[in-house]
Design an enzyme around this catalytic site. Structure first.
Site, short mmCIF file in Angstrom:
data_model
loop_
_atom_site.label_atom_id
_atom_site.label_comp_id
_atom_site.label_asym_id
_atom_site.label_seq_id
_atom_site.Cartn_x
_atom_site.Cartn_y
_atom_site.Cartn_z
N VAL A 88 62.35 -29.19 35.68
CA VAL A 88 61.58 -28.00 35.32
C VAL A 88 62.31 -27.27 34.22
O VAL A 88 63.51 -27.00 34.32
CB VAL A 88 61.38 -27.07 36.54
CG1 VAL A 88 60.57 -25.85 36.14
CG2 VAL A 88 60.70 -27.80 37.67
N LYS B 30 56.88 -28.15 34.20
CA LYS B 30 57.30 -29.22 35.10
C LYS B 30 56.97 -30.57 34.45
O LYS B 30 55.81 -30.87 34.16
CB LYS B 30 56.60 -29.10 36.45
CG LYS B 30 57.00 -30.20 37.45
CD LYS B 30 56.07 -30.27 38.65
CE LYS B 30 56.22 -29.09 39.55
NZ LYS B 30 55.43 -29.23 40.80
N VAL C 131 65.59 -29.05 39.20
CA VAL C 131 65.45 -30.50 39.26
C VAL C 131 64.99 -30.86 40.66
O VAL C 131 65.50 -30.34 41.65
CB VAL C 131 66.79 -31.21 38.96
CG1 VAL C 131 66.60 -32.72 39.02
CG2 VAL C 131 67.32 -30.81 37.60
N GLY C 132 64.01 -31.76 40.73
CA GLY C 132 63.51 -32.20 42.03
C GLY C 132 63.13 -33.66 42.00
O GLY C 132 63.36 -34.36 41.02
N GLY D 293 61.01 -34.64 39.04
CA GLY D 293 61.55 -34.59 37.70
C GLY D 293 62.22 -33.25 37.45
O GLY D 293 62.75 -32.61 38.37
N ASP E 15 54.83 -27.78 53.12
CA ASP E 15 56.22 -27.76 52.67
C ASP E 15 56.68 -26.31 52.44
O ASP E 15 57.23 -25.96 51.39
CB ASP E 15 56.36 -28.57 51.38
CG ASP E 15 57.82 -28.98 51.13
OD1 ASP E 15 58.62 -28.93 52.08
OD2 ASP E 15 58.14 -29.36 49.99
N ILE F 281 65.77 -25.45 34.38
CA ILE F 281 65.99 -24.42 35.40
C ILE F 281 65.80 -24.96 36.81
O ILE F 281 65.95 -24.24 37.80
CB ILE F 281 65.03 -23.22 35.20
CG1 ILE F 281 63.57 -23.67 35.19
CG2 ILE F 281 65.38 -22.48 33.92
CD1 ILE F 281 62.56 -22.55 35.09
#
Length: 857
Positions: free
Chosen positions: A529, A543, A523-524, A527, A639, A521
């Site tokens: 999620v 995560k 992507v960052g 890695g 952030d 669901i």
């Protein structure tokens, strides 16, 4: 006698008398750049001179220059040069024997050639007064996360024509100082300051003859005032009071009023202090049940003089605003009425009260509390304070010296964790620190740890014998039980292990169907999620970190330690974790509605109404406000963006992703120096320029979010014309041109009341101020959003009742965000059922982390 000589004799006599009465001191404030041959000018172009000619027998001192320059230094002068003392050495200054003086000592505990600054311990005295004892600038700066220190003292008249300041190093040590200021201080203290906590009229403090150390000086409700803007040429710094406020429920406001000092010396405080203030808010019912409190860490076994600065500029009659003043829960004054004291608007006054702080457990704190006086039934149930100063008074032995600060528990744990990462024998140090807790050894051990860690070289993971790719924790020794509880036997900190559920890798693979791609669901950079199911039917977000991403590793280390300590309704909660083999996984509550960004633009799932958007923003602001003021330590998110604001199935907003978060600043500092991290488009320009992080950096980012919600466009859009690429810059330009309305999301056209629009955009623009000190606190932003939501809600209800009538349902609120009394007036016309908009943070929720970020960083 020759009659012609009489006028000459009289003239010579008068001249002799004048010279005898004139002080032998300098005309201007003295500022010494210690260790410098030629002095120099600081960043404010203030002249500093060399200290050489003021030294007495300077043979036991040497001058030196710092090897490194911290980016947070306000100026090269006076911090980059120093005077190092290998033996007892003094400075001597000619002064007026009847005057008070301000003495400031500047310390920059950096690296100096041939001198290990962590070994510096010193005693500093002036005449018969001990100012500092066993003082370590290194330990103090590290404990406060500050690059440099300023110690300020207010010295009573010595009945002497000179002041001698002596530096004496401890055995096998050395002392040092980077800058010295000596400034004549006008008589600003009384000889009858009431002593709080004793029988009435049985105790007073003579401020005129007392020697003091300034501990705190705050511009309450206002921004930082630099020394160059101080009154009376005293070069004092006035700091924002936000870090010291305990709890929520205050608003700050600025008055455009001429300050009439009348009999009050202008040197008491600059006019900017009296033009800003802090009060509670517009709801009298809330105000009657709450108070405003500032909390200060202090040294035990000293008496403290607390100075309150007041200036009323909203009301003009007595008994309109009456409140009580408490120090450490003791009544200092029960019927404070500023108009009764001054007689009118714009006339400042100050009130001094003293209290003794003993050495009982937990007593090294000073609580300053204001509460509206209910018994006198004033017209407005509220308080007002403009400025606050706290002075430590010397004890019966003429001593002002306190202890070196003990490192916080969080910092000690971090030091130990860092040490464990690079030294296989670190467990021994861990036991030493634990055994030394509460004793003097704690400071020494912590100092050694800090010094070693600061200069360590990173050990290769291949040499450590640890198979896990995690740099801090290594493999956990405990495994999941059927109950899902950890055995608390791992190298992870006890708080993190015991407060979180431990999952085995088998459980995680089962929950995600072996990390099936169809369950991804988000992507960052860290890695992927995944959506998962645990315990049969509980939805979670999982995560999974990418072992090749060092950024992801560092974020995991930060998140798992922080999430084990924080709980709040508007922070996403951490359920548990898994660390097995080469996998590191975190498990969070599943947020059914996804990110705020998903519902604003680019294939948005649902078009949010203006009220829904405000609801989400209020929730996010509550979460950030809790981080800044409600947690045990100030936490800066670093952030803040729309992908890090998530919504659950009930549209409750929660702040997520704490991988970049930082603790600090601490109570005696105003920023944290750190490498710039965050997301472009949301980055605080001041933080980007100076690498100085404060909670106002989060406020800037949240200002971008506010415009993102209003305009339904991303923070950066390179496909737009150059002047529109940055949403923040375009909003500021549009405000200057008066075209903000043209930026509004077309779905919201005609849906926002003009008053609400103005209040919302005014607040958003203030968040985007170029300098942090010009931005509101997150508490002020929260109050504004709640106020706008309240007005929109009432307007919507009235429109529903009078559907079809032009202009029906409008509640006029012709006030500025800072006009508290006008808000009181409007409150008298509002309904009383406003509980859902109260200012108390919800503490029954859970923790946080980023769960869905379709685009990553």
């Amino acid at each position: 006698m020759n009659p012609n000589l009489i006028p000459l004799i009289i003239y010579l006599h008068l001249l002799s008398s004048f010279l005898t009465l004139s002080p032998p001191s300098y005309a201007a404030p003295l500022a010494l750049n210690c260790g410098s041959k030629d002095g120099g000018n600081d960043a404010d172009n203030r002249k500093w001179e060399s200290d050489s000619k003021y030294l007495v027998a300077g043979g036991k001192s040497v001058s030196s220059t710092a090897l490194t320059q911290d980016p947070s230094l306000s100026s090269d002068v006076p911090y980059m040069t120093t005077r190092i003392f290998t033996g007892e050495t003094s400075y001597k200054f000619d002064v007026n024997s009847t005057s008070r003086y301000i003495l400031r000592l500047h310390f920059y505990p950096s690296d100096y050639p041939n001198f290990n600054v962590s070994n510096s311990y010193s005693v500093v005295t002036t005449n018969s007064i001990t100012l500092l004892k066993n003082f370590s600038a290194f330990i103090t700066a590290e404990a406060l996360s500050q690059a440099y220190l300023i110690k300020e003292f207010s010295l009573a008249a010595f009945n002497s024509d000179s002041i001698t300041v002596t530096f004496k190093p401890a055995d096998k040590s050395f002392a040092f100082v980077n800058g010295i200021e000596l400034i004549t201080e006008p008589e600003l203290f009384d000889d009858q300051a009431g002593l709080v906590g004793v029988a009435e009229n049985s105790g007073t403090i003579d401020g005129v003859s007392s020697n003091m150390q300034n501990m705190f000086r705050l511009n309450v409700g206002g921004q930082y005032i630099p020394p160059t803007n101080d009154s009376g040429g005293l070069m004092r710094s006035w700091y924002d009071d936000t870090p010291y406020i305990f709890g929520a429920g205050t608003i700050s406001h600025i008055a455009n009023v001429t300050i009439d000092y009348q009999e009050l010396p202008e040197a008491t405080a600059p006019a900017e202090v009296y033009r800003t203030a802090r009060s509670q808010g517009p709801d009298p019912n809330i105000n009657k049940q709450s108070n405003v409190t500032w909390l200060f860490p202090v040294d035990a076994n000293f008496t403290y003089l607390v100075r309150f600065h007041f200036c009323e500029y909203q009301i003009d009659k007595i008994n309109q605003r009456v409140f009580e003043i408490y120090l450490n829960n003791e009544t200092a004054f029960a019927t404070a009425d500023i108009i009764a004291w001054t007689g009118g608007k714009g006339i400042p006054t100050r009130k001094d009260y003293a209290i003794y702080v003993g050495d009982k457990s937990g007593d090294e704190e000073l609580w300053v509390t204001l509460h509206t006086n209910i018994d006198l039934k004033p017209e407005f149930y509220d308080i007002l304070l403009n400025g606050l100063e706290v002075f430590k008074i010397s004890d019966s032995k003429s001593n002002l010296a306190g202890k070196n600060p003990v490192l916080s528990e969080m910092m000690q744990k971090q030091l130990i964790a860092n040490r464990e990462a690079y030294d296989p024998n670190a467990i021994q140090i861990k036991h030493v620190v634990g055994g030394a807790m509460g004793g003097a050894a704690t400071i020494g051990v912590a100092m050694v740890l800090l010094f070693v860690i600061r200069r360590r070289k990173r050990v290769s993971g291949s040499d450590s014998g640890v198979t896990s790719w995690l740099p801090v924790y290594g493999n956990l020794t405990s495994k999941s039980t059927m109950s899902g509880k950890s055995q608390c036997g791992s190298n992870l900190s006890s708080d993190a292990v015991c407060n979180c559920r431990y999952f085995s890798l088998v459980e995680i693979k089962s929950a995600t169907n072996n990390f099936e791609e169809g369950n991804v669901i988000g992507v960052g950079g860290f890695g992927k999620v995944y959506k998962g199911i645990i315990d049969g039917n509980m939805k979670v977000a999982i995560k999974r970190s990418n072992p090749s991403s060092e950024q992801g590793v560092n974020e995991f280390v930060t998140e798992i330690e922080m999430l084990s300590k924080l709980r709040h309704r508007h922070l996403v909660s951490l359920i548990g974790f898994c660390e097995e083999g080469n996998e590191m996984v975190l498990v969070y509550d599943y947020m059914g509605k996804g990110t705020l960004r998903e519902h604003l633009y680019k294939g948005n799932k649902i078009t949010l109404s203006w009220k829904q958007r405000l609801d989400i923003l209020v929730g996010a602001a509550k979460g950030l406000h809790y981080l800044h003021t409600g947690a045990k330590y100030t936490i800066i998110h670093r952030d803040v963006k729309t992908t890090n604001i998530l919504c659950d199935d009930n549209w409750v907003a929660k702040v997520s992703d704490f991988g970049l978060s930082k603790t600090g600043p601490n109570l005696n500092q105003n920023h944290v120096s750190t490498v710039v991290k965050g997301s472009f488009g949301y980055l605080d320009p001041e933080y980007f320029r100076r690498q100085q992080l404060t909670e106002k950096s989060d406020v800037y980012s949240f200002g971008v979010v506010l415009f993102e919600v209003l305009c339904a466009r991303p923070a950066l859009n390179p496909n737009l014309p150059k002047e529109q690429v940055s949403l923040a810059d375009f909003a500021l330009q549009s405000a200057r041109r008066g075209t903000l309305e043209e930026m509004v999301d077309p779905h919201l056209k005609g849906m926002i009341k003009p008053d609400s629009f103005k209040k919302f955009t005014d607040c958003s623009l203030r968040c985007l101020a170029d300098h942090g000190m010009e931005r509101p606190s997150m508490g002020d932003v929260l109050w504004t959003l709640e106020f706008v939501l309240k007005q929109e809600t009432k307007g919507e209800e009235m429109r529903n009742e009078k559907s079809g009538s032009s202009g029906g349902g409008t509640v006029e609120v012709p006030i500025q965000s800072s006009d508290m009394i006008a808000m009181h007036m409007n409150t008298l016309n509002l309904d009383d059922d406003d509980d859902e908009y109260d200012y108390d943070s919800d503490d029954d929720g859970n923790a946080f982390s980023q769960i869905v970020d379709p685009k990553g960083r």
